[in-house]
Design a protein around this motif. Sequence first.
Motif, PDB file in Angstrom:
ATOM      1  N   ASP A   8      44.363  46.854  35.143  1.00  0.00           N
ATOM      2  CA  ASP A   8      43.023  46.513  35.599  1.00  0.00           C
ATOM      3  C   ASP A   8      42.775  47.176  36.950  1.00  0.00           C
ATOM      4  O   ASP A   8      43.117  46.632  37.992  1.00  0.00           O
ATOM      5  CB  ASP A   8      42.821  45.003  35.682  1.00  0.00           C
ATOM      6  CG  ASP A   8      41.354  44.641  35.895  1.00  0.00           C
ATOM      7  OD1 ASP A   8      40.619  45.435  36.525  1.00  0.00           O
ATOM      8  OD2 ASP A   8      40.941  43.577  35.424  1.00  0.00           O
ATOM      9  N   ALA A   9      42.171  48.343  36.880  1.00  0.00           N
ATOM     10  CA  ALA A   9      41.951  49.136  38.087  1.00  0.00           C
ATOM     11  C   ALA A   9      41.009  48.442  39.058  1.00  0.00           C
ATOM     12  O   ALA A   9      41.155  48.579  40.268  1.00  0.00           O
ATOM     13  CB  ALA A   9      41.408  50.514  37.706  1.00  0.00           C
ATOM     14  N   ALA A  10      40.057  47.678  38.551  1.00  0.00           N
ATOM     15  CA  ALA A  10      39.121  46.973  39.431  1.00  0.00           C
ATOM     16  C   ALA A  10      39.863  45.930  40.263  1.00  0.00           C
ATOM     17  O   ALA A  10      39.651  45.822  41.474  1.00  0.00           O
ATOM     18  CB  ALA A  10      38.005  46.324  38.614  1.00  0.00           C
ATOM     19  N   GLU A  11      40.738  45.155  39.627  1.00  0.00           N
ATOM     20  CA  GLU A  11      41.518  44.164  40.371  1.00  0.00           C
ATOM     21  C   GLU A  11      42.473  44.830  41.352  1.00  0.00           C
ATOM     22  O   GLU A  11      42.687  44.336  42.458  1.00  0.00           O
ATOM     23  CB  GLU A  11      42.284  43.261  39.411  1.00  0.00           C
ATOM     24  CG  GLU A  11      41.402  42.261  38.703  1.00  0.00           C
ATOM     25  CD  GLU A  11      42.189  41.311  37.816  1.00  0.00           C
ATOM     26  OE1 GLU A  11      43.430  41.205  37.988  1.00  0.00           O
ATOM     27  OE2 GLU A  11      41.564  40.680  36.957  1.00  0.00           O
ATOM     28  N   LEU A  12      43.035  45.942  40.942  1.00  0.00           N
ATOM     29  CA  LEU A  12      43.935  46.680  41.823  1.00  0.00           C
ATOM     30  C   LEU A  12      43.197  47.152  43.074  1.00  0.00           C
ATOM     31  O   LEU A  12      43.696  47.010  44.195  1.00  0.00           O
ATOM     32  CB  LEU A  12      44.542  47.869  41.077  1.00  0.00           C
ATOM     33  CG  LEU A  12      45.635  48.639  41.775  1.00  0.00           C
ATOM     34  CD1 LEU A  12      46.831  47.749  42.074  1.00  0.00           C
ATOM     35  CD2 LEU A  12      46.058  49.823  40.926  1.00  0.00           C
ATOM     36  N   ALA A  13      41.988  47.675  42.910  1.00  0.00           N
ATOM     37  CA  ALA A  13      41.203  48.133  44.052  1.00  0.00           C
ATOM     38  C   ALA A  13      40.861  46.974  44.984  1.00  0.00           C
ATOM     39  O   ALA A  13      40.916  47.117  46.211  1.00  0.00           O
ATOM     40  CB  ALA A  13      39.929  48.831  43.574  1.00  0.00           C
ATOM     41  N   ILE A  14      40.545  45.814  44.425  1.00  0.00           N
ATOM     42  CA  ILE A  14      40.255  44.637  45.250  1.00  0.00           C
ATOM     43  C   ILE A  14      41.487  44.256  46.061  1.00  0.00           C
ATOM     44  O   ILE A  14      41.396  43.968  47.256  1.00  0.00           O
ATOM     45  CB  ILE A  14      39.758  43.466  44.376  1.00  0.00           C
ATOM     46  CG1 ILE A  14      38.363  43.778  43.826  1.00  0.00           C
ATOM     47  CG2 ILE A  14      39.763  42.156  45.154  1.00  0.00           C
ATOM     48  CD1 ILE A  14      37.909  42.843  42.717  1.00  0.00           C
ATOM     49  N   ALA A  15      42.655  44.271  45.419  1.00  0.00           N
ATOM     50  CA  ALA A  15      43.899  43.922  46.115  1.00  0.00           C
ATOM     51  C   ALA A  15      44.214  44.942  47.208  1.00  0.00           C
ATOM     52  O   ALA A  15      44.593  44.566  48.328  1.00  0.00           O
ATOM     53  CB  ALA A  15      45.052  43.829  45.123  1.00  0.00           C
ATOM     54  N   TYR A  16      44.059  46.215  46.914  1.00  0.00           N
ATOM     55  CA  TYR A  16      44.322  47.250  47.915  1.00  0.00           C
ATOM     56  C   TYR A  16      43.372  47.098  49.105  1.00  0.00           C
ATOM     57  O   TYR A  16      43.779  47.240  50.257  1.00  0.00           O
ATOM     58  CB  TYR A  16      44.141  48.644  47.323  1.00  0.00           C
ATOM     59  CG  TYR A  16      45.236  49.142  46.418  1.00  0.00           C
ATOM     60  CD1 TYR A  16      46.373  48.399  46.141  1.00  0.00           C
ATOM     61  CD2 TYR A  16      45.126  50.391  45.823  1.00  0.00           C
ATOM     62  CE1 TYR A  16      47.367  48.896  45.303  1.00  0.00           C
ATOM     63  CE2 TYR A  16      46.111  50.893  44.989  1.00  0.00           C
ATOM     64  CZ  TYR A  16      47.224  50.138  44.729  1.00  0.00           C
ATOM     65  OH  TYR A  16      48.203  50.638  43.905  1.00  0.00           O
ATOM     66  N   ALA A  17      42.097  46.842  48.828  1.00  0.00           N
ATOM     67  CA  ALA A  17      41.106  46.720  49.911  1.00  0.00           C
ATOM     68  C   ALA A  17      41.372  45.492  50.777  1.00  0.00           C
ATOM     69  O   ALA A  17      41.082  45.511  51.974  1.00  0.00           O
ATOM     70  CB  ALA A  17      39.697  46.675  49.327  1.00  0.00           C
ATOM     71  N   ALA A  18      41.932  44.444  50.196  1.00  0.00           N
ATOM     72  CA  ALA A  18      42.187  43.211  50.946  1.00  0.00           C
ATOM     73  C   ALA A  18      43.514  43.238  51.700  1.00  0.00           C
ATOM     74  O   ALA A  18      43.744  42.398  52.569  1.00  0.00           O
ATOM     75  CB  ALA A  18      42.171  42.019  49.994  1.00  0.00           C
ATOM     76  N   ALA A  19      44.377  44.176  51.374  1.00  0.00           N
ATOM     77  CA  ALA A  19      45.712  44.223  51.974  1.00  0.00           C
ATOM     78  C   ALA A  19      45.634  44.512  53.469  1.00  0.00           C
ATOM     79  O   ALA A  19      44.643  45.039  53.978  1.00  0.00           O
ATOM     80  CB  ALA A  19      46.564  45.287  51.282  1.00  0.00           C
ATOM     81  N   ASP A  20      46.706  44.145  54.149  1.00  0.00           N
ATOM     82  CA  ASP A  20      46.878  44.477  55.560  1.00  0.00           C
ATOM     83  C   ASP A  20      47.696  45.756  55.649  1.00  0.00           C
ATOM     84  O   ASP A  20      48.691  45.916  54.939  1.00  0.00           O
ATOM     85  CB  ASP A  20      47.623  43.359  56.293  1.00  0.00           C
ATOM     86  CG  ASP A  20      46.798  42.097  56.422  1.00  0.00           C
ATOM     87  OD1 ASP A  20      45.561  42.198  56.607  1.00  0.00           O
ATOM     88  OD2 ASP A  20      47.382  41.012  56.335  1.00  0.00           O
TER      89      ASP A  20
END
Length: 157
Positions: A8-20
Amino acid sequence: MRELQVLDAAELAIAYAAADYAVALDGDALPLRVGRPAADLEAYWPAASYLFMTAWNPASEPHSDSANHAADERLVARLDAIAVQRHAAWAEDVAGQWREPGWLLADLDDAVANALAREFGQAGVLAWRRGEPVRLRMLIARPRHAGPAAHTDWIGA
């Protein structure tokens, strides 16, 4: 070059954007956040453009520490071969459950950066120009169901 199969690339992008994210410079850990300028970093280490990437966990699939260290050694050799300036950096989830070492690079051509990230199986990198907010660059196709996300660029294959 690897063909990425991300569930799920959309969820992956959300996780990457939220990461520190952070970079180590002169004994300090300078934070990086998608969507925010990196003024402190840019003052410490002036460059025209910046890129954060890692060689760890290609395709966002967990790999052993030994496999990840070997991939990082190959990445460092590639970076040395093209003589790009770098500083140690890392990414971690906000809960502190996951952490990946990587590198902050300066003034690397976008095409070279994208090719290098793909060579090491990465789905995304951080990339921005001096004075602009940090952006997430997803190197996979944007899924149709992905909602709008400020500061995220989908450049596909």
